[in-house]
Design a protein around this motif. Structure first.
Motif, PDB file in Angstrom:
ATOM      1  N   THR A   1      61.173 -35.939  73.645  1.00 37.33           N
ATOM      2  CA  THR A   1      61.793 -36.243  75.148  1.00 37.33           C
ATOM      3  C   THR A   1      60.808 -37.974  75.017  1.00 37.33           C
ATOM      4  O   THR A   1      60.274 -38.230  74.834  1.00 37.33           O
ATOM      5  N   ARG A   2      61.391 -38.436  76.238  1.00 38.20           N
ATOM      6  CA  ARG A   2      61.108 -39.773  77.285  1.00 38.20           C
ATOM      7  C   ARG A   2      59.692 -38.622  77.507  1.00 38.20           C
ATOM      8  O   ARG A   2      58.547 -40.380  77.371  1.00 38.20           O
ATOM      9  N   PHE A   3      59.059 -38.173  78.083  1.00 37.51           N
ATOM     10  CA  PHE A   3      58.074 -37.529  78.545  1.00 37.51           C
ATOM     11  C   PHE A   3      57.090 -37.471  77.294  1.00 37.51           C
ATOM     12  O   PHE A   3      55.950 -37.910  77.439  1.00 37.51           O
ATOM     13  N   GLU A   4      57.378 -36.592  76.243  1.00 36.16           N
ATOM     14  CA  GLU A   4      56.404 -36.788  75.025  1.00 36.16           C
ATOM     15  C   GLU A   4      56.193 -38.488  74.234  1.00 36.16           C
ATOM     16  O   GLU A   4      54.659 -38.103  73.744  1.00 36.16           O
ATOM     17  N   ARG A   5      56.870 -39.009  74.933  1.00 38.14           N
ATOM     18  CA  ARG A   5      57.040 -40.827  74.280  1.00 38.14           C
ATOM     19  C   ARG A   5      55.828 -40.985  75.061  1.00 38.14           C
ATOM     20  O   ARG A   5      55.310 -42.101  75.165  1.00 38.14           O
ATOM     21  N   ALA A   6      56.352 -40.803  76.406  1.00 37.48           N
ATOM     22  CA  ALA A   6      55.651 -41.205  77.682  1.00 37.48           C
ATOM     23  C   ALA A   6      53.983 -40.798  77.194  1.00 37.48           C
ATOM     24  O   ALA A   6      52.608 -41.912  77.285  1.00 37.48           O
ATOM     25  N   ILE A   7      53.819 -40.168  76.981  1.00 32.34           N
ATOM     26  CA  ILE A   7      52.023 -38.798  76.981  1.00 32.34           C
ATOM     27  C   ILE A   7      51.603 -39.806  75.272  1.00 32.34           C
ATOM     28  O   ILE A   7      50.258 -39.994  75.807  1.00 32.34           O
ATOM     29  N   ALA A   8      52.720 -40.220  73.757  1.00 35.99           N
ATOM     30  CA  ALA A   8      52.164 -40.653  72.992  1.00 35.99           C
ATOM     31  C   ALA A   8      51.347 -41.985  73.520  1.00 35.99           C
ATOM     32  O   ALA A   8      50.346 -42.549  73.240  1.00 35.99           O
TER      33      ALA A   8
END
Length: 656
Positions: A109-116
């Protein structure tokens, strides 16, 4: 060193006072005496001590001058001013936690990529011995970490790994406001917004780190409405497709309990009847309507697909309709939709009178029309010899009361001849001399306490010529007086969980109450007060506040995770936090449990994964580094106390 209160130096004027004291101090006077032998002998031993006395006096004066100087400095609030060192490498990272960040592509998800990406930016900053702050922009912006240094690297990673996305909008402006607090320490700090959305403008202080990916797309059910026309529902579904390409999709619909059919099984096992599948071609970023109706009209328009329902398929009631899209996109939270409200709870009213009044019957007709979207109201008219004392939600007794009152519903007593155990005393009927209610010379009623039933009701047009005496002192606890004739109650109300009674101590035929402009309003308020809607609508957006009302003394809300929330004070506010179906249960006076449901959806604007967002307001940046102040007052105060001690000791030695 700086003085924060320079005016405190005016205290140095006390040195002039000290000087004046020494100037005015009296000197020893010379006198002639008969013999000086003793004095000369005394002076002989005293000569060696004179130099020490002069030194001691000089030290005392010096101490006194220093004490006054220290006091003046203490009053001036001394402090050490230090300019904060400029930090060359500092980042403020804002993470977009809106529902659009749940968009999934290539299994992330976009959020998972944002966390990374946040962890990567933090690590790079720490490697350069920099400082990192992180703000989560959910429905309400909040700090995750503030000005963390390289030594806190593991702590920052744990905090970031523990973050979760929300189902609401991102409070980006609130996150920028929080960032301003950090810019006050270091105006050169860099602000990075990690997001998948496009912004029209971010100013020159905020950098966008885009975590969206090529090929993302989303098909969405934006809204569903149902309107009853000619006895049957016309259902309109708004759908759209957002992304790089147009799509052809199927919309499926399934109905439970159509047209009053009931399954005697649990809700999740009820049979769902399918409606015809609608196949539509959706252009990129354009809203399309799908209409389910048994009528064919030219007014639907070119952007509308009509699904014609047969006589067997058209609906005059339903339990729920479940809509779903036959597509697998990366954003599944708007691919389904539940519509409730197709079956109205029934409200049974019994009207019992020895002489039916058109005013009461007319108000019942008005109520039936006014609340037809909320209740399925049925009215039974009867006479005292055929009256029922159970089985109804509301009882209206006029002129002649039963021996005992029903206990399973609301009771309205009009022109009562006895209390029937209602918790008050009924006296004589009083005819008002020259009280002609048909003319402007009649005697008008007076308002009692402020009450929801009397909202927007003007009683100065309500005249009476007769009323029944109900002594106010005879009223049981819980009664409110809404109308008076002089000091006599003529409209009283009691609303308790096991006792709901209203008494109108006058006849509509001998007063202008029934024909007054405020009477219909009062009756509408009456039904709205005793039979409130549990909630205002059947569909809410996530993070909306739902106002809950109850007919009983408590209700429960079962959320999408099967957690039960209890309420016993109303109106109660409940905030939905996840999309899905919520069930509200309450037990009414008859002992029946009523279940009502509403659906919470993600706000339709959050389905547009490629839409431009608003302009971000640039943060206010300090023009110069912040100065810090180290308080020095305690040190000067300590010196002053030490000088006081020395001065005291010197004074004590002056007598040797």
């Amino acid at each position: 060193m700086s003085l924060l209160l320079p005016l405190g130096l005016l205290a140095l004027l006390s040195l002039l006072i000290l000087l004046l004291i020494y100037i005015l101090k009296p000197n020893y006077q010379q006198k002639l005496i008969s013999s000086t032998f003793v004095w000369k002998l005394s002076m002989k031993y005293k000569k060696k001590q004179i130099p020490i006395s002069k030194l001691r006096n000089l030290l005392i004066i010096l101490c006194q001058v220093c004490i006054l100087a220290m006091a003046a400095i203490v009053i001036s609030d001394p402090a050490k001013v230090t300019v904060v060192d400029k930090i060359e490498n500092e980042k403020v990272i804002i993470i977009d936690a809106s529902a659009t960040m749940l968009m999934k592509h290539d299994d992330t998800t976009r959020f998972e990529r944002a966390i990374a990406e946040t962890k990567k930016l933090s690590s790079e900053t720490f490697d350069k011995n920099g400082t990192v702050s992180i703000v989560l922009a959910g429905p309400e912006a909040q700090f995750v970490v503030q000005r963390a240094t390289a030594g806190e690297r593991e702590y920052v990673e744990r905090r970031v790994d523990g973050l979760s996305c929300t189902y609401g909008s991102a409070d980006v402006d609130g996150a920028v406001k929080l960032s301003e607090e950090l810019l006050s320490f270091n105006p050169d700090a860099e602000i990075v917004l990690v997001t998948g959305s496009d912004y029209l403008s971010t100013g020159n202080k905020i950098a966008i780190d885009d975590v969206s990916e090529e090929g993302e797309w989303n098909a969405a059910i934006l809204d569903v409405t149902a309107e009853k026309e000619n006895g049957f529902y016309t259902i309109t579904v708004e759908v759209a497709c957002y992304g790089d390409t147009a799509k052809t999709i199927d919309l499926d619909a399934r109905v439970t309990n159509p047209n009053g059919q009931q399954d005697n099984v649990a809700e999740e096992y009820q049979t769902a009847v399918p409606l015809p599948t609608a196949t539509v071609h959706l252009e990129n970023n354009k809203v399309h309507k799908i209409v389910y109706s048994s009528e064919v009209r030219d007014e639907w328009g070119s952007d509308t697909t009509l699904v014609t329902l047969t006589d067997a398929e058209r609906l005059f009631s339903f339990g729920q309709i479940f809509f779903s899209l036959g597509e697998s996109d990366g954003y599944t939270y708007d691919n389904e939709y539940y519509l409730y409200g197709g079956t109205k709870p029934s409200v049974k009213i019994q009207y019992c009178s020895t002489e039916h009044e058109n005013f009461i019957s007319g108000s019942l007709l008005q109520v039936t029309g006014r609340f037809r979207d909320r209740w399925d109201i049925s009215v039974t008219e009867t006479t005292p010899d055929k009256v029922a004392l159970s089985g109804y939600d509301m009882y209206i007794f006029e002129h002649r009361m039963p021996d005992t009152l029903p206990t399973d519903g609301i009771v309205l007593m009009v022109d009562p001849d006895k209390s029937a155990g209602g918790g008050f005393t009924v006296g004589n009927r009083v005819t008002i001399p020259q009280g002609n209610w048909t003319s402007e010379y009649g005697v008008s009623l007076a308002p009692g306490i402020e009450h929801p039933i009397m909202n927007y009701v003007f009683v100065n047009s309500m005249f009476v010529s007769q009323y029944t005496v109900i002594p106010e002192g005879s009223l049981a606890d819980g009664y409110d007086v809404l109308l008076y004739y002089e000091s006599n109650p003529v409209f009283i109300v009691k609303n308790e969980p096991d006792c709901k009674i209203a008494v109108l101590a006058l006849a509509t035929g001998t007063s202008s109450v029934g024909v007054a402009s405020g009477f219909p309003v009062m009756m509408m308020n009456f039904y709205d007060y005793f039979l409130p809607a549990v909630f205002d609508k059947s569909v809410y957006s996530v993070f909306d506040s739902v106002s809950l009302k109850a007919r009983g003394n408590r209700l429960t809300v079962t959320d999408v995770n099967k957690n039960v929330h209890e309420y016993d004070s109303f109106p109660a506010a409940y905030t939905v936090t996840e999309p899905g179906t919520y069930t509200v249960s309450q037990t009414i006076m008859s002992g029946e449990t009523i279940n009502s449901r509403f659906y919470a959806r993600i706000d339709s604007k959050l389905s547009n994964i490629v839409g431009e967002e608003y302009v971000i307001t640039s943060p206010t940046v300090a023009s110069k580094p912040t100065e810090t102040y180290d308080d020095l007052l305690i040190y000067f105060a300590a010196v002053m106390v030490a000088l006081l001690f020395v001065e005291w000791w010197l004074q004590s030695r002056s007598g040797i």
